[in-house]
Design a protein around this motif. Structure first.
Motif, short mmCIF file in Angstrom:
data_model
loop_
_atom_site.label_atom_id
_atom_site.label_comp_id
_atom_site.label_asym_id
_atom_site.label_seq_id
_atom_site.Cartn_x
_atom_site.Cartn_y
_atom_site.Cartn_z
N THR A 1 0.88 -1.20 0.10
CA THR A 1 -0.10 -0.02 -0.11
C THR A 1 0.71 1.33 0.06
O THR A 1 1.82 1.52 0.84
CB THR A 1 -0.74 0.13 1.29
OG1 THR A 1 -1.51 -1.24 0.94
CG2 THR A 1 -1.78 1.37 1.31
N ARG B 1 2.40 4.39 1.26
CA ARG B 1 2.24 5.22 2.57
C ARG B 1 3.38 6.14 2.55
O ARG B 1 4.26 6.17 1.71
CB ARG B 1 2.63 4.07 3.56
CG ARG B 1 1.60 3.14 4.09
CD ARG B 1 0.19 3.70 4.28
NE ARG B 1 -0.76 2.51 4.69
CZ ARG B 1 -1.95 2.81 5.11
NH1 ARG B 1 -2.30 4.16 4.81
NH2 ARG B 1 -2.78 2.04 5.35
N ARG C 1 2.00 10.31 11.40
CA ARG C 1 0.47 9.63 11.66
C ARG C 1 -0.39 10.33 12.66
O ARG C 1 0.02 11.13 13.53
CB ARG C 1 0.57 8.29 12.42
CG ARG C 1 1.50 7.36 11.37
CD ARG C 1 0.76 7.39 10.33
NE ARG C 1 1.69 6.26 9.17
CZ ARG C 1 1.60 6.55 7.80
NH1 ARG C 1 0.87 7.15 7.25
NH2 ARG C 1 2.27 5.64 7.15
N ASP D 1 -13.32 5.40 8.00
CA ASP D 1 -12.03 5.07 7.85
C ASP D 1 -12.13 3.68 7.14
O ASP D 1 -12.57 2.87 7.92
CB ASP D 1 -11.23 4.80 8.89
CG ASP D 1 -9.77 4.27 8.82
OD1 ASP D 1 -9.44 3.88 7.88
OD2 ASP D 1 -9.20 4.15 10.09
N ALA E 1 -9.56 1.84 5.59
CA ALA E 1 -8.20 1.63 5.41
C ALA E 1 -7.84 -0.14 4.77
O ALA E 1 -7.66 -0.35 3.87
CB ALA E 1 -7.47 1.92 6.44
N ASP F 1 -6.91 -0.95 1.03
CA ASP F 1 -5.47 -1.62 0.82
C ASP F 1 -5.84 -2.53 -0.35
O ASP F 1 -4.74 -2.78 -1.16
CB ASP F 1 -5.03 -2.25 2.01
CG ASP F 1 -3.87 -2.65 1.87
OD1 ASP F 1 -2.83 -2.13 1.72
OD2 ASP F 1 -3.61 -4.17 1.88
N TYR G 1 -3.67 8.67 -4.18
CA TYR G 1 -4.18 7.82 -3.11
C TYR G 1 -3.77 8.26 -1.79
O TYR G 1 -4.77 8.20 -0.89
CB TYR G 1 -3.48 6.35 -3.19
CG TYR G 1 -3.72 5.27 -2.06
CD1 TYR G 1 -4.85 4.47 -2.41
CD2 TYR G 1 -3.39 5.17 -1.14
CE1 TYR G 1 -5.46 3.53 -1.56
CE2 TYR G 1 -3.67 4.15 0.14
CZ TYR G 1 -4.91 3.23 -0.27
OH TYR G 1 -5.34 2.58 0.56
N ALA G 2 -2.66 9.16 -1.83
CA ALA G 2 -2.22 9.78 -0.44
C ALA G 2 -3.29 10.77 -0.17
O ALA G 2 -3.41 11.04 1.04
CB ALA G 2 -0.72 10.18 -0.45
N THR H 1 -5.96 10.09 2.45
CA THR H 1 -5.46 9.31 3.59
C THR H 1 -5.46 10.59 4.56
O THR H 1 -5.43 11.76 4.03
CB THR H 1 -4.37 8.93 3.51
OG1 THR H 1 -3.23 9.64 3.20
CG2 THR H 1 -4.25 7.69 2.41
N ASP I 1 -3.29 7.19 9.26
CA ASP I 1 -3.41 5.90 9.02
C ASP I 1 -4.83 5.46 8.33
O ASP I 1 -4.87 4.60 7.64
CB ASP I 1 -3.22 4.93 10.24
CG ASP I 1 -1.42 4.72 10.64
OD1 ASP I 1 -0.82 4.72 9.38
OD2 ASP I 1 -1.47 4.95 11.56
N VAL J 1 -7.69 5.79 5.77
CA VAL J 1 -8.12 6.07 4.45
C VAL J 1 -9.54 6.05 4.22
O VAL J 1 -10.41 5.17 4.96
CB VAL J 1 -7.52 4.87 3.78
CG1 VAL J 1 -7.90 5.16 2.08
CG2 VAL J 1 -6.18 4.54 3.81
#
Length: 437
Positions: free
Chosen positions: A2, A4, A9, A122, A124, A128, A139-140, A143, A146, A148
C-alpha cells in the motif's frame, strides 16, 4: 504494498480534539443505504458532481453496466448540480440526519476536515486491496494519517504547456529544470514573449503544488498536534524563482481566470504556462480555427529540485460517508467505477487510476496530434506521495490576497508562503485542533 507516506501519523490527541470540537463522533446510521432485506441486494447510493456533458459517457450508463453484472450490489448514482461547497454542506447535514449517500465525490482539500468532523468512514482495510491500481500521490490524498476514507478519482498534477512553434522560432528547448525554465523565460522576454505566467488568483493550489514538486511537505503531526511548514527549502526555491522573473519582467503577471490570460494566449505573447493537468481539456479552446491551432504541446513539469516529481493542483476522490452500512460493497464498486478509465476521461478527468485512456479527437487536434493523456498519466504517476493537505486547507485563500499584493509590488512571493503558514495555524486552531508550533 500500500502506498504510504512518511507523513506523521494522525495522533490520538488530534483525533480527540477534533471529535470534541465538532461533536460528530457518533452519527446515526438508521435509514442510510440499507439493503432491501436479508434476501435482497445491497443498495448503494453515490452522489457526484461529474459534468455529464455532451459527448461524455454518462455516469448512469457506467453504473448501469455495473448493476447488470452485479445483481447483489445495486448502485444508484445522483448528480449534484450545485457548487462543491454546497455539496459538502449537504453531506454534513445528511450525516447528522442519518440519511447520507454511501459514496460521495469530495475534493482532496476537503478530505482532512471531513475526517476530523466525523463525516467519513475509515476504510483503510478495504482500500488496501485496491491501492496498487492508483497513483500513489493521488491515493495519499484520500488518507489522513493511517486512515483512508475512500479512493481517488481524478488528479491535477502540474505540467508545463508550451507553444512548440514559438519555441522553435526563438530557438528555445523544452525546459527540464527550473533553471532552464528561467533561462527560456529570459530569452522569450527579450523577444517580447512570456514562457510563463504568474497567476495570483491560483496561488493557493498552484504554489503549494510547486512546493510539493520541489520536495516539501507542508503538513504533519506530532503528539502535540498538527505541524505546518510552508517555508521550507522547496518553497524558498519556488519563491526565489518567481520573484526573479517578476523583478526582471520575464513573466506575464495576470489572473488565470481573467481576460488578460486568454488575451495573451490569443495574441501569441504567452508561449508557456505552468498549469494543472485538467486545464488541457479547455486551455486551447480560444485558439480553435486560428493559425495557432495545433501549435501547443504539454510536457512534464521541469525538475523543481526533487527529480521527476510534480505536485497536486486540484482533483477529487470518492469517499465512504459516515453511516454507510455496506462499506465493503461500496468500496468494491468504488474501485471498479474509478478504474473505468476511458469513460472517466470522457468526462474531462485526468484519471487517478493507473493506465492511459484514449486521447480525444479534440485534444489531438488542439495539441497537434500529441497523445496528451499519455503525458498526463505520467504526470499523475509522478505526484509527490508525501504531500497531503490539513483540515481547513481550502480556506487558505489569504494566499491569493498576498499574491495579488505581489502583483501590485507591495509584497514579495516569499510573503505568500509566510501567509500560508500563519493562516494554516490560525485555521487549525479555529477548528479546535491542537498545533505544535
Amino acid at each position: 504494498m500500500t502506498p504510504r507516506t512518511r507523513f506523521a501519523r494522525f495522533t490520538a490527541v488530534t483525533a480527540v480534539a477534533a471529535i470534541s470540537a465538532f461533536g460528530l463522533a457518533a452519527c446515526s446510521t438508521e435509514g442510510s443505504n440499507t439493503s432491501a432485506g436479508s434476501d435482497g441486494p445491497v443498495k448503494i447510493e453515490y452522489l457526484h458532481r461529474l459534468p455529464d456533458g455532451e459527448g461524455m459517457t454518462p455516469v448512469n450508463e457506467i453504473v448501469d453496466r455495473w448493476n447488470e453484472k452485479n445483481p447483489d450490489i445495486q448502485v444508484k448514482a445522483t448528480k449534484f448540480d450545485g457548487a462543491a461547497t454546497d455539496m459538502i454542506l449537504k453531506l454534513e447535514t445528511d450525516v447528522k440526519a442519518g440519511n447520507v449517500s454511501c459514496l460521495a465525490q469530495v475534493g482532496y482539500s476537503e478530505v482532512p476536515q471531513m475526517f476530523v468532523k466525523g463525516l467519513v468512514e475509515d476504510v483503510a482495510e478495504e482500500a488496501d486491496k485496491y491501492a496498487d491500481d492508483f497513483s500513489a500521490g493521488a491515493y495519499a490524498m484520500m488518507t489522513v494519517g493511517d486512515a483512508v476514507v475512500g479512493l481517488p478519482q481524478d488528479t491535477g498534477p502540474l505540467v508545463y504547456y508550451y507553444n512548440e512553434t514559438a519555441f522553435t522560432e526563438l530557438g528555445l528547448t523544452v525546459p527540464t529544470t527550473l533553471d532552464e525554465l528561467g533561462a527560456q523565460a529570459a530569452t522569450a522576454a527579450g523577444a517580447g514573449k512570456f514562457a510563463a505566467a504568474f497567476t495570483p488568483d491560483e496561488a493557493l493550489s498552484w504554489l503549494s503544488a510547486q512546493s510539493a514538486a520541489a520536495g516539501d511537505v507542508w503538513f504533519g503531526s506530532t503528539d502535540e498536534g498538527w505541524t505546518v511548514d510552508s517555508e521550507g527549502p522547496g518553497s524558498q526555491k519556488v519563491a526565489a524563482f518567481w520573484q526573479g522573473l517578476i523583478d526582471n519582467d520575464q513573466t506575464l503577471v495576470t489572473e488565470r481566470w481573467g481576460e488578460g490570460f486568454t488575451q495573451a494566449l490569443n495574441d501569441g505573447s504567452l508561449i508557456g504556462h505552468v498549469g494543472a493537468a485538467w486545464e488541457a481539456g479547455f486551455l486551447l479552446d480560444s485558439l480553435d480555427g486560428t493559425p495557432a491551432e495545433g501549435q501547443w504541446r504539454v510536457a512534464q513539469l521541469p525538475d523543481f529540485g526533487a527529480g521527476e516529481v510534480t505536485g497536486p493542483d486540484g482533483g477529487s476522490g470518492v469517499a465512504v460517508m459516515k453511516g454507510c452500512e455496506h462499506p465493503e460493497e461500496a468500496m468494491e464498486f468504488n474501485a471498479w467505477f474509478n478504474t473505468q478509465t476511458d469513460d472517466l476521461a470522457s468526462q474531462g478527468l485526468v484519471i487517478a487510476a493507473n493506465g492511459t485512456p484514449e486521447t480525444s479527437e479534440k485534444m489531438l487536434r488542439q495539441f497537434g496530434g500529441q497523445d496528451v493523456l499519455a503525458e498526463l498519466a505520467t504526470a499523475s504517476a509522478n505526484l509527490n506521495p508525501e504531500f497531503v493537505y490539513a483540515p481547513g486547507f481550502a480556506s487558505l485563500t489569504k494566499m491569493n490576497e498576498t499574491a495579488s499584493n505581489v502583483a501590485g509590488g507591495s509584497a514579495t512571493v516569499a510573503d505568500i508562503f509566510t501567509t500560508a503558514k500563519t493562516t494554516a495555524l490560525e485555521t487549525l486552531e479555529d477548528l479546535g485542533l491542537p498545533t505544535a508550533k
